[in-house]
Design a protein around this motif. Structure first.
Motif, PDB file in Angstrom:
ATOM      1  N   ASP A 180     -49.450  41.670 -75.048  1.00 11.64           N
ATOM      2  CA  ASP A 180     -48.335  41.853 -75.978  1.00 11.64           C
ATOM      3  C   ASP A 180     -48.775  42.389 -77.336  1.00 11.64           C
ATOM      4  O   ASP A 180     -47.954  42.965 -78.064  1.00 11.64           O
ATOM      5  CB  ASP A 180     -47.597  40.523 -76.169  1.00 11.64           C
ATOM      6  N   THR A 181     -50.030  42.176 -77.712  1.00  6.94           N
ATOM      7  CA  THR A 181     -50.483  42.593 -79.040  1.00  6.94           C
ATOM      8  C   THR A 181     -51.501  43.726 -79.010  1.00  6.94           C
ATOM      9  O   THR A 181     -51.824  44.274 -80.064  1.00  6.94           O
ATOM     10  CB  THR A 181     -51.120  41.394 -79.768  1.00  6.94           C
ATOM     11  N   HIS A 269     -52.371  48.236 -70.384  1.00  9.68           N
ATOM     12  CA  HIS A 269     -51.357  48.177 -71.433  1.00  9.68           C
ATOM     13  C   HIS A 269     -51.687  49.083 -72.627  1.00  9.68           C
ATOM     14  O   HIS A 269     -50.821  49.296 -73.478  1.00  9.68           O
ATOM     15  CB  HIS A 269     -51.171  46.732 -71.921  1.00  9.68           C
TER      16      HIS A 269
END
Length: 319
Positions: A180-181, A269
């Motif tokens: 997510d980061t 990602h």
């Protein structure tokens, strides 16, 4: 000086300087100076570009003596014909699009206020300008490794958050290990490295604006936000277009930060199209994927050309 005997119009002998040898035309001299650079470009530039274009129509693993010509199959595979590439391409394309939008937008949002602050002060302007420009002249690879160390689970940022009582914001996996980061963190690092040159461009533009325009608007009662919106921003629009184009170009072709800091992880990602082209070229062993990587590179080049043409059109409208 060498003297020679020559005959005059009446047939007599006279003394005079020796005739000068014929001089080369100036264009020959010019080409002799340019020839080394032209030869180097033809060898390292034109040949490489032509070879890469031909390779995009072939299958090759970099070791076999001959290529296997496949025509437009490589481009078709990139556009969805190869199911094994489709998922990775979609993910990398989406990540690239996020970087293309976020990095220029954040760069402009940060660089313009910094430039206006630097333009409004008189003391320490040169010192602060040097401080802001330092990230741009620092070696990129060394900076990326330093950021990796800072962003690790036991790195400086997590330690600082814990010391400030903000433990809930800490990332036990590290900011680059959390899906997510990871990408937002890399975007912030890219913005950090892009802000210096953008700030200096804006500062040069602000210093070129006629102060009489701003003072006249202030005398007429215009608020600072109106001066910024109606006078300063329109005059800085060409610089803004250039900054946005630079950010988009880096997003399309830049992959060093993604290779050094995450290598596309975690779980793809932070994979981008430039990194995917690199991986297809050099990280597939004996698989014949160099042609697909070359085709992807040419598609990225075509996208950069289209963005350049759009930028030129926007600048003409501004002018």
């Amino acid at each position: 000086m060498t003297l020679t005997l020559t005959r005059d119009e009446r047939g007599g002998l006279t003394h005079g300087p020796a005739p000068r040898p014929p001089r080369w035309p100036r264009w020959v001299t010019g080409w002799l100076f340019v020839l080394p650079a032209v030869a180097l470009f033809l060898l390292m530039g034109a040949y490489t570009i032509a070879n890469g274009l031909l390779l995009s129509f072939a299958k090759w693993n970099g070791f076999t003596p001959e290529w296997k010509w496949v025509g437009l199959d490589n481009y078709a595979d990139l556009l969805g014909a190869d199911p094994s590439l489709a998922g990775d391409l979609r993910r990398a394309g989406w990540n690239t699009l996020q970087v293309m939008v976020a990095v220029p937008a954040l760069t402009v949002a940060i660089a313009l206020p910094l430039a206006m602050m630097l333009n409004s002060i008189t003391r320490l302007r040169a010192f602060l300008r040097s401080v802001y420009f330092l990230p741009y002249v620092t070696s990129g690879i060394a900076v990326y490794y330093a950021w990796r160390y800072v962003l690790e689970p036991d790195g400086a940022i997590n330690l600082l958050l814990g010391a400030l009582g903000l433990g809930t914001l800490r990332q036990p996996q590290g900011f680059l290990g959390n899906p997510d980061t990871a990408l937002p963190t890399l975007i912030l690092v890219l913005v950090w490295s892009a802000v210096p040159i953008a700030t200096l461009l804006y500062l040069s533009g602000l210093q070129a604006i006629d102060r009489g325009l701003v003072e006249a608007a202030q005398i007429d009662g215009a608020a600072p936000r109106h001066v910024l919106r109606r006078i300063i921003w329109p005059l800085l629009r060409p610089i803004t277009v250039a900054i946005v184009l630079l950010g988009v170009r880096d997003a399309l072709h830049g992959f060093q930060i993604f290779l050094v800091m995450t290598n596309g992880g975690p779980g793809g990602h932070t994979d981008v199209l430039g990194l995917m082209a690199y991986r297809l070229s050099f990280m597939k062993g004996l698989s014949p994927t160099l042609g697909v990587a070359s085709a992807l590179g040419w598609l990225l080049f075509a996208g950069a050309v289209l963005l350049t043409l759009a930028n030129a059109r926007m600048l003409r409208r501004v002018e």
